[in-house]
Scaffold this active site. Sequence first.
Site, PDB file in Angstrom:
ATOM      1  N   PRO A 195     -32.292  96.725  22.036  1.00  8.47           N
ATOM      2  CA  PRO A 195     -31.249  96.060  21.547  1.00  8.47           C
ATOM      3  C   PRO A 195     -31.183  96.168  20.040  1.00  8.47           C
ATOM      4  CG  PRO A 195     -32.368  94.113  22.222  1.00  8.47           C
ATOM      5  CD  PRO A 195     -32.636  95.941  23.270  1.00  8.47           C
ATOM      6  N   ASN A 196     -29.025  96.049  19.209  1.00  8.88           N
ATOM      7  CA  ASN A 196     -29.292  96.682  17.881  1.00  8.88           C
ATOM      8  C   ASN A 196     -30.476  98.172  17.297  1.00  8.88           C
ATOM      9  OD1 ASN A 196     -28.751  93.557  17.261  1.00  8.88           O
ATOM     10  ND2 ASN A 196     -31.144  93.321  17.784  1.00  8.88           N
ATOM     11  N   ARG A 255     -29.744  97.599   7.299  1.00  7.31           N
ATOM     12  CA  ARG A 255     -30.593  96.935   7.149  1.00  7.31           C
ATOM     13  C   ARG A 255     -32.179  97.104   7.501  1.00  7.31           C
ATOM     14  NH1 ARG A 255     -26.799  94.295   5.486  1.00  7.31           N
ATOM     15  NH2 ARG A 255     -25.055  93.272   7.032  1.00  7.31           N
ATOM     16  N   TYR A 285     -37.454  99.899   9.069  1.00 11.48           N
ATOM     17  CA  TYR A 285     -36.689 100.880  10.340  1.00 11.48           C
ATOM     18  C   TYR A 285     -36.229 102.788   9.207  1.00 11.48           C
ATOM     19  CZ  TYR A 285     -36.747  97.362  12.931  1.00 11.48           C
ATOM     20  OH  TYR A 285     -37.621  96.023  13.840  1.00 11.48           O
ATOM     21  N   ASN A 341     -37.945 102.913  23.904  1.00 11.94           N
ATOM     22  CA  ASN A 341     -37.940 101.358  22.809  1.00 11.94           C
ATOM     23  C   ASN A 341     -37.177 100.492  23.281  1.00 11.94           C
ATOM     24  OD1 ASN A 341     -38.142 100.035  21.162  1.00 11.94           O
ATOM     25  ND2 ASN A 341     -36.931 101.366  19.399  1.00 11.94           N
ATOM     26  N   ALA A 356     -36.276  94.430  20.686  1.00 15.18           N
ATOM     27  CA  ALA A 356     -37.366  92.770  20.913  1.00 15.18           C
ATOM     28  C   ALA A 356     -37.237  92.296  22.371  1.00 15.18           C
ATOM     29  CB  ALA A 356     -35.998  91.947  20.379  1.00 15.18           C
ATOM     30  N   HIS A 393     -40.897  92.982  24.002  1.00 17.09           N
ATOM     31  CA  HIS A 393     -41.541  91.628  23.562  1.00 17.09           C
ATOM     32  C   HIS A 393     -40.957  90.386  24.502  1.00 17.09           C
ATOM     33  CE1 HIS A 393     -42.826  93.226  20.548  1.00 17.09           C
ATOM     34  NE2 HIS A 393     -41.608  93.566  19.823  1.00 17.09           N
ATOM     35  N   ASP A 418     -41.170  95.430  34.944  1.00 19.03           N
ATOM     36  CA  ASP A 418     -40.409  95.291  37.128  1.00 19.03           C
ATOM     37  C   ASP A 418     -39.556  96.471  36.890  1.00 19.03           C
ATOM     38  OD1 ASP A 418     -42.632  93.281  37.036  1.00 19.03           O
ATOM     39  OD2 ASP A 418     -40.645  92.308  37.977  1.00 19.03           O
ATOM     40  N   GLU A 452     -43.544 104.202  25.006  1.00 15.76           N
ATOM     41  CA  GLU A 452     -42.841 103.817  24.841  1.00 15.76           C
ATOM     42  C   GLU A 452     -43.631 103.926  23.236  1.00 15.76           C
ATOM     43  OE1 GLU A 452     -45.407 100.254  24.810  1.00 15.76           O
ATOM     44  OE2 GLU A 452     -44.006  99.020  23.524  1.00 15.76           O
ATOM     45  N   HIS A 487     -42.081 102.532  19.195  1.00 20.41           N
ATOM     46  CA  HIS A 487     -41.310 101.690  18.036  1.00 20.41           C
ATOM     47  C   HIS A 487     -41.093 102.427  16.881  1.00 20.41           C
ATOM     48  CE1 HIS A 487     -41.529  98.499  21.093  1.00 20.41           C
ATOM     49  NE2 HIS A 487     -42.914  99.455  21.342  1.00 20.41           N
ATOM     50  N   ILE A 488     -40.662 102.790  16.329  1.00 22.37           N
ATOM     51  CA  ILE A 488     -40.339 102.737  14.930  1.00 22.37           C
ATOM     52  C   ILE A 488     -40.876 102.036  14.044  1.00 22.37           C
ATOM     53  CG2 ILE A 488     -38.695 102.795  13.074  1.00 22.37           C
ATOM     54  CD1 ILE A 488     -36.103 102.806  14.969  1.00 22.37           C
ATOM     55  N   SER A 489     -41.688 101.077  13.996  1.00 19.79           N
ATOM     56  CA  SER A 489     -41.868 100.350  13.542  1.00 19.79           C
ATOM     57  C   SER A 489     -43.730 100.297  13.658  1.00 19.79           C
ATOM     58  CB  SER A 489     -41.787  98.968  12.180  1.00 19.79           C
ATOM     59  OG  SER A 489     -41.669  98.323  13.765  1.00 19.79           O
ATOM     60  N   ARG A 526     -47.303  93.454  12.922  1.00 19.23           N
ATOM     61  CA  ARG A 526     -46.020  92.418  12.314  1.00 19.23           C
ATOM     62  C   ARG A 526     -46.297  91.309  12.948  1.00 19.23           C
ATOM     63  NH1 ARG A 526     -40.479  95.323  13.178  1.00 19.23           N
ATOM     64  NH2 ARG A 526     -39.623  93.128  11.903  1.00 19.23           N
ATOM     65  N   ARG A 540     -44.332  88.942  17.650  1.00 13.78           N
ATOM     66  CA  ARG A 540     -44.560  91.102  18.647  1.00 13.78           C
ATOM     67  C   ARG A 540     -45.364  91.984  19.076  1.00 13.78           C
ATOM     68  NH1 ARG A 540     -39.100  92.368  15.797  1.00 13.78           N
ATOM     69  NH2 ARG A 540     -39.184  91.081  14.484  1.00 13.78           N
TER      70      ARG A 540
HETATM   71  O1  CA2 Z   1     -40.107  98.864  16.205  1.00 12.45           O
HETATM   72  C1  CA2 Z   1     -39.080  99.237  16.366  1.00 12.45           C
HETATM   73  O2  CA2 Z   1     -39.021 100.777  17.157  1.00 12.45           O
HETATM   74  C2  CA2 Z   1     -38.905  97.977  16.935  1.00 12.45           C
HETATM   75  O3  CA2 Z   1     -38.836  98.417  19.070  1.00 12.45           O
HETATM   76  C3  CA2 Z   1     -37.676  97.085  16.594  1.00 12.45           C
HETATM   77  C4  CA2 Z   1     -36.708  96.211  17.483  1.00 12.45           C
HETATM   78  C5  CA2 Z   1     -37.873  94.880  17.202  1.00 12.45           C
HETATM   79  O4  CA2 Z   1     -37.597  94.273  18.041  1.00 12.45           O
HETATM   80  C6  CA2 Z   1     -38.962  95.905  18.130  1.00 12.45           C
HETATM   81  O5  CA2 Z   1     -40.067  94.331  17.760  1.00 12.45           O
HETATM   82  C7  CA2 Z   1     -40.190  96.606  17.208  1.00 12.45           C
HETATM   83  C8  CA2 Z   1     -35.699  95.734  16.646  1.00 12.45           C
HETATM   84  C9  CA2 Z   1     -34.678  96.742  16.078  1.00 12.45           C
HETATM   85  C10 CA2 Z   1     -33.849  96.032  15.525  1.00 12.45           C
HETATM   86  O6  CA2 Z   1     -32.710  97.249  14.828  1.00 12.45           O
HETATM   87  C11 CA2 Z   1     -32.906  96.756  13.582  1.00 12.45           C
HETATM   88  C12 CA2 Z   1     -31.474  97.648  13.115  1.00 12.45           C
HETATM   89  C13 CA2 Z   1     -30.796  98.011  12.180  1.00 12.45           C
HETATM   90  C14 CA2 Z   1     -30.543  96.930  10.910  1.00 12.45           C
HETATM   91  C15 CA2 Z   1     -32.326  96.032  11.280  1.00 12.45           C
HETATM   92  C16 CA2 Z   1     -32.790  96.017  12.289  1.00 12.45           C
END
Ligand code: CA2
Length: 145
Positions: free
Chosen positions: A9-10, A17, A22, A73, A76, A79, A86, A97, A99-101, A106, A110
């Site tokens: 998601p997202n 943003r 990210y 990836n 959210a 977590h 499963d 796996e 994760h960008i960050s 954090r 997380r």
């Molecule tokens: O660091 C990562 O790749 C995460 O999987 C990114 C997730 C976050 O919930 C994980 O804890 C770590 C969030 C992705 C949200 O992406 C955004 C995109 C545009 C603006 C803000 C956030």
Amino acid sequence: MKFLIINGPNLNLLGLREPDIYGKQDYAALCALCRATCAENGIEAELFQSNHEGAIVDAIQQAYGKVDGIVINPAAYTHTSIAILDALKAVGLPAVEVHISDVSQREDFRQISYAGKACIKTYMGLGFEGYRQAILYLKDYLEKK
Ligand code: CA2
């Protein structure tokens, strides 16, 4: 060799943003990097992004017998989702796996990764480069198997 690359998601809103966390590049740029890395290494790539937990579970299930490995990836859902954990365990495909960050640096919420418990390796905090390294690691792992 064929890989399924899943983004949760997202991540389709990348670049919009929080560039400090990210980066500035968008989801299309991430897809381009994954496709190019796979193409350069003779890997067929299937990319999938969804904001829905069940859709990600479906994609993992449908990968069974069709791909050699998964790069994921779960965003959210990392977590929270035992369903994704499963599904990864159920299909038994090697998964890496990403994760960008650097989630280890954090918030407390997380610090748990359910999906990561079914993965052979995790890359975090490397930005998009983590996906490139994940693809190369998975290829190397499968070649040595
Ligand atoms: O660091 C990562 O790749 C995460 O999987 C990114 C997730 C976050 O919930 C994980 O804890 C770590 C969030 C992705 C949200 O992406 C955004 C995109 C545009 C603006 C803000 C956030």
